[in-house]
Design a protein around this motif. Structure first.
Motif, short mmCIF file in Angstrom:
data_model
loop_
_atom_site.label_atom_id
_atom_site.label_comp_id
_atom_site.label_asym_id
_atom_site.label_seq_id
_atom_site.Cartn_x
_atom_site.Cartn_y
_atom_site.Cartn_z
N GLU A 1 7.78 -0.66 -10.54
CA GLU A 1 6.70 -2.17 -10.35
C GLU A 1 5.22 -1.59 -9.40
OE1 GLU A 1 7.00 -5.96 -11.51
OE2 GLU A 1 8.31 -5.55 -13.08
N ARG A 2 5.83 -1.91 -7.82
CA ARG A 2 5.11 -1.81 -6.55
C ARG A 2 4.78 -0.26 -6.55
NH1 ARG A 2 9.05 0.38 -2.23
NH2 ARG A 2 8.96 2.32 -3.65
N ASP A 3 5.26 1.20 -6.74
CA ASP A 3 5.42 2.20 -7.28
C ASP A 3 3.58 2.18 -7.86
OD1 ASP A 3 6.83 2.97 -5.37
OD2 ASP A 3 7.94 3.70 -6.76
N THR A 4 4.15 2.00 -9.23
CA THR A 4 2.59 2.36 -10.09
C THR A 4 1.70 1.31 -9.99
OG1 THR A 4 5.09 1.90 -11.90
CG2 THR A 4 2.39 1.79 -12.50
N ALA A 5 1.59 0.12 -9.02
CA ALA A 5 0.46 -0.72 -8.74
C ALA A 5 -0.38 0.16 -7.78
CB ALA A 5 0.94 -1.59 -8.31
N ALA A 6 0.75 0.53 -6.89
CA ALA A 6 0.10 1.56 -5.74
C ALA A 6 -0.12 2.93 -6.28
CB ALA A 6 0.73 1.65 -4.58
N ASP A 7 -0.28 3.73 -7.94
CA ASP A 7 0.20 4.68 -7.48
C ASP A 7 0.26 6.08 -6.76
OD1 ASP A 7 -2.50 3.79 -9.94
OD2 ASP A 7 -3.52 3.81 -8.50
N THR B 1 0.70 -1.78 -0.04
CA THR B 1 -0.11 -0.02 -0.25
C THR B 1 1.41 1.01 -0.35
OG1 THR B 1 0.15 0.35 2.52
CG2 THR B 1 -2.40 -1.68 1.50
N ARG B 2 0.14 2.48 -0.37
CA ARG B 2 0.88 3.94 -0.41
C ARG B 2 1.68 4.21 1.18
NH1 ARG B 2 0.08 7.42 -4.12
NH2 ARG B 2 -0.09 9.04 -2.65
N ASP C 1 11.97 -3.48 -9.66
CA ASP C 1 10.51 -4.09 -8.51
C ASP C 1 9.94 -3.12 -8.23
OD1 ASP C 1 12.71 -4.16 -7.14
OD2 ASP C 1 12.27 -5.24 -6.11
N GLU C 2 10.51 -2.25 -7.77
CA GLU C 2 10.13 -0.66 -7.00
C GLU C 2 9.47 0.38 -7.87
OE1 GLU C 2 13.53 -0.03 -3.22
OE2 GLU C 2 13.99 0.64 -5.90
#
Length: 88
Positions: free
Chosen positions: A44-50, A2-3, A41-42
């Motif tokens: 991708e993580r940030d993109t997924a959490a907007d 999550t954010r 991977d970070e």
């Protein structure tokens, strides 16, 4: 992730930076550096959490402000404790 989790990670990075180098003079530049050196991977993580770079900037600024506030509160606590001891 999550954010909130990501914000905690960035805040911990800032705390580590402060311990090693002191309070950054340009928090936005530090945030930009964290943004620029992310691994795939970070990203991708940030993109997924907007999460966007502006979030990093805000989180770094808040972490620095929290550090400064904690320092002021510690000084105030010491000062008031010292004065109470002198009053007795």
């Amino acid at each position: 992730m999550t954010r909130t989790n990501i914000r905690t990670i960035i805040s911990d990075l800032v705390k580590g930076y402060i311990k090693q180098f002191g309070v950054p003079h340009q928090p936005k530049e530090l945030a930009g550096a964290y943004w620029d050196i992310r691994h795939d991977d970070e990203i991708e993580r940030d993109t997924a959490a907007d999460v966007i770079q502006l979030d990093y900037e805000l989180w770094v600024i808040c972490a620095v402000a929290d550090f400064k506030t904690d320092g002021i509160l510690e000084q105030f606590k010491f000062y008031t404790t010292k004065n109470k001891q002198n009053d007795n």
